[in-house]
Scaffold this active site. Structure first.
Site, PDB file in Angstrom:
ATOM      1  CD  GLU A   1      10.990   3.989  14.806  1.00  0.00           C
ATOM      2  OE1 GLU A   1      11.041   2.804  15.158  1.00  0.00           O
ATOM      3  OE2 GLU A   1      12.014   4.697  14.620  1.00  0.00           O
TER       4      GLU A   1
ATOM      5  CG  ASP B   1      19.442  -3.184  -5.717  1.00  0.00           C
ATOM      6  OD1 ASP B   1      19.177  -2.780  -6.863  1.00  0.00           O
ATOM      7  OD2 ASP B   1      20.254  -4.104  -5.479  1.00  0.00           O
TER       8      ASP B   1
END
Length: 558
Positions: free
Chosen positions: A267, A217
């Site tokens: 990751e 956002d």
């Protein structure tokens, strides 16, 4: 993190493509208005689970969930109390896990909204900041300043919040905090390492629960550089918003944050996806958010802001595909979302000085009279535009209910409205954004048209009955079935991320060819044109006598 430490996360299917997002059809769910399983008038996660077969039949590749976190709903859930939990009115973390598993079992990826510019004023860290007082480490997580005037009784500056009213709010000890949107949404201080680290924790929290990606956002607003002598509104307006040095907006340093986030995304195996909501000044600034070293994709709202115009569509498509090539990302296409008047309605109104985004303001303020809409023309244009958009290379973002052909619900009594832009005097699409957030009609009758077993948290109009999903199941020419056919054909036909324009000699007709030899032709004009010979794969409205009717898109294989 070394390769040996890579976090393997659940994915929708065994043959899951890590690049699924590049040409995905993403369906936005506004959870409170999608489906209500417990009959309290508010949509919930179990309601979403109940509609997984519907989403699978629709043919979307992913769902994006607007905020479902604990919230006082000062701004539709974008005032977040706790980033690592579920609002009890919407469900539990166990429900979230069940929903993710159900969507994955249907082959659908899960994207969640992250709201990093501000928390709610009920967040534990903001309450701690208020209690700790000026100069404290807790207060430094937010943006506090002393006021002006003899006793600090005036705000640090005369700034106006996005939804109206002042952008600075005073607390009991006399200091003021920045609220870019509403007083219930204090802005984070992203210079604070605790804030940065806590958001990395949040990203890992949801990734470890099986989330495939994030929608960020107002991604352009996080980093701010506010001097002790806070500039006035007039001084801010004089700053170049495209230079990357504006005190509040789209600063270059924000990309250092997203580089940290990208390390977290990588990751995981497969890596996480992210898309930025970044309302910035130009394509070059937007491209920075789509960098593979940052979020990886950024929304383009260019088609959303355009008229139904062949010339405008061609320019926008060409420019956006060029931007995607330069960033290594893919284009994003969107006509409707939770913040704007639905595009079936925008296309049913006359253009307002070429500004489609504000086109519905006068109509909404007049009470949204149905007889002022070109209902038939609006849905024809919306269907034609959407079928064209679904043929483009890149990601297609769809908003719940557009597959039903829903129009904006404009005539909502003031006592039922919820959007802060309505209460704070903003001119946001006329009277606020509640009209595109009204709960969906699933059945033609009942207390909430099948949304739940009782009423809905926003009033639904009687005309919803004719747009209900169940009503559209059988008719092959329904908007719902058009979306289903288009999404199914898209899956079969999409390949390389390119297209070639074909010159038509008609300013109202666009024609392009996608790899694999399928042609896409849209007639933006008012009169039929001759179709080239070929196998018809899909059409947004009925075809007759080898002609492409007005306001119609066709896919064909020559």
């Amino acid at each position: 993190m070394s390769t040996a430490e890579t976090r393997v996360r659940p994915v929708p299917t065994a043959d899951h493509d890590a690049n699924w997002w590049r040409q995905a059809a993403v369906y936005q769910i506004y959870p409170r208005s999608f489906a209500d399983a417990n009959g309290d008038g508010i949509g919930d996660l179990k309601g979403i689970i109940s509609k997984v077969p519907y989403l699978k039949a629709l043919g979307v590749d992913a769902v994006w969930l607007s905020p479902f976190y604990p919230s006082a709903l000062a701004d539709g859930g974008y005032d977040v109390d706790d980033y690592r939990n579920v609002d009890p009115k919407i469900g539990t973390l166990a429900d979230f896990d069940d929903m993710t598993s159900a969507l994955h079992a249907a082959g659908i990826n899960v994207i969640v909204d992250i709201v990093p510019n501000h928390s709610s004023n009920r967040h534990a860290w903001f309450l701690e900041a208020l209690a700790a007082g000026p100069g404290s480490a807790a207060r430094n997580r937010y943006i506090f300043r002393d006021g002006k005037g003899d006793n600090g009784e005036l705000p640090p500056a005369d700034w106006t919040a996005a939804f109206g009213g002042p952008a600075w709010t005073q607390v009991s000890d006399g200091q003021w905090y920045l609220n870019t949107f509403t007083p219930e949404q204090p802005d984070w201080n992203w210079d604070n390492p605790e804030v940065r680290e806590d958001f990395l924790k949040t990203l890992r929290f949801w990734a470890d629960r099986g989330v495939d990606g994030f929608r960020i956002d107002v991604a352009n607003l996080l980093v701010k550089d506010i001097p002790d002598d806070v500039p006035s509104n007039e001084e801010l307006r004089a700053v170049d918003w495209a230079a990357g040095t504006h005190p509040l907006h789209d600063r270059d340093e924000v990309h250092e944050i997203y580089a940290e986030w990208r390390k977290v995304f990588n990751e995981y195996d497969p890596p996480l996806f992210a898309v930025a909501e970044a309302w910035v000044e130009n394509a070059e600034r937007r491209a920075k958010y789509a960098s593979p070293d940052g979020l990886g994709q950024a929304f383009s709202f260019d088609l959303l802001l355009a008229d139904f115009s062949a010339a405008q569509f061609r320019t926008i498509i060409t420019d956006n595909l060029d931007q995607a090539r330069r960033t290594g990302s893919t284009s994003t296409w969107v006509f409707s979302n939770h913040d704007v008047t639905r595009h079936a309605t925008r296309y049913a109104l006359e253009p307002l000085n070429g500004n489609k985004a504000k086109q519905g303001v006068a109509w909404i303020k007049a009470g949204g009279p149905r007889d002022a809409l070109d209902l038939e023309g609006g849905i024809r244009r919306a269907r034609a535009a959407t079928v064209l958009m679904l043929a483009l290379p890149g990601s297609a973002y769809l908003y719940q209910g557009e597959e039903l052909g829903l129009h904006e619900v404009a005539n909502i009594p003031a006592e039922h409205r919820q959007d802060p832009s309505f209460f704070r005097g903003s001119e946001w699409d006329g009277l606020g954004r509640d009209g595109c957030r009204v709960p969906l009609p699933w059945e033609p009758n009942g207390p909430s048209f099948g949304f739940g077993s009782s009423g809905a948290h926003l009033p639904q109009p009687a005309w919803f009955a004719e747009y209900a999903a169940s009503v559209q199941e059988e008719p092959q020419d329904s908007t719902l079935n058009l979306y289903r056919r288009a999404l199914a054909a898209r899956h079969q036909l999409q390949s390389a991320e390119s297209l070639d324009w074909v010159e038509t000699g008609d300013e109202n007709v666009l024609h392009f060819i996608r790899p694999g030899g399928w042609h896409v032709i849209t007639n933006f004009g008012d009169t039929p044109v001759k179709l080239p010979a070929g196998e018809i794969l899909l059409a947004s409205s009925d075809l007759h006598d080898g002609q492409l009717p007005a306001t119609t898109t066709v896919w064909l294989r020559a």
